[in-house]
Design an enzyme around this catalytic site. Sequence first.
Site: not given
Length: 370
Positions: A191-194, A228, A265, A298, A328
Amino acid sequence: MKSVFALGVGLLSLAAALPATLSASKPPSVNGTRFTIDGETRYFAGTNSYWIGFLTNNKDVDSVLSNIASSGLKVLRVWGFNDVTRKPGSGTVWYQLVSSSGSQINTGADGLQRLDYVVQSAEKRGIKLIVNFVNYWNDYGGIAAYVSAFGGTKESWFANDKAQAQYRKYIAAVVGRYASSPAIFAWELANEPRCKGCSTDVIFKWASDTSAYIRSLDPAHMITLGDEGFGLPGGTSYPYGTSEGVDFVKNLGVKDLDFGVFHMYPGSWSVPNSFGPGWVKDHAAACKKAGKPCVLEEYGVTSDQCNVEKTWQQASRAADGMAGDMFWQWGDKLSSGQSPNDGNTIYYGSSTATCLITDNVKAINSMYLV
Ligand SMILES: *[C@@H]1O[C@H](CO)[C@@H](O)[C@H](O)[C@H]1NC(C)=O
């Protein structure tokens, strides 16, 4: 083993109750820049519930999935991880203890058996699941749990041998458990790797190696990254850049990643809500060019949800390259009260749900009227 066997028995009785086309269905697959799900190639609407696999009441799971199905949503993204660095007290669900002195995957009643129930319940209702394997964020353990066990930093995690070996053991356990389930839509790396400040090669290499590993375990199901969507042409604001170590276009080129996902977002990214439609179109264009579907996986705002998010949904339905959108997050009434609300939640039965679920599903259906 016991729960896997029980899952198989459930499948047999389900097969008997369904028309031949559905029971004989192939796993969801890519068809151009759309998906074919149970023989139908079309745009889909879906949603997210990070918490559904952590519920301890089967009736809650069933009622949430029934409401999702009757709303016309097809794909649900769930957390396939719940990492701890210390065993919690009884009654708290956890899936994996990450520890330098011996990690443990919890296949017990307060462990993956909770996710088993979600998978079984989804099978009965024709809901397809995106299941991911680790969180970039610290909620439910995440990369930080591995860092605490194996050292390094969140940035070095992607190439930390000990951490990656345990992450792969966990992936093998989850994939092995559900690879034969008709409820699986796709596996998702994280989930949302950075990787802040890193070369984009770090996540690219990790995504290439991990997706090839998953494919070797399960050649039948699709795989996606879970990021993302940062790093692509079309704008100069923060999300378009690669400062988080993510290059969306480069990652679309990973052979074993079947489709691209991105999130949205504006409030968290310091861009106006009007940023949305362009962000959708720019990803769609990149996906079309790569010949892979894009999913707006999302999206959320915390005020004026109907008016703001419906413009994002419109842009997504209209853009060539987009295959679906998943807001989401799903909200519902549970036996313990209202499900969690982080401000973005859309509760079943609310006027916001009419606007962003019922009306979106109607608009999608009208794309396929003959
Ligand atoms: C792929 O999509 C096209 C266009 O919708 C459709 O005609 C075709 O049957 C689909 N192929 C499969 C294998 O579903």
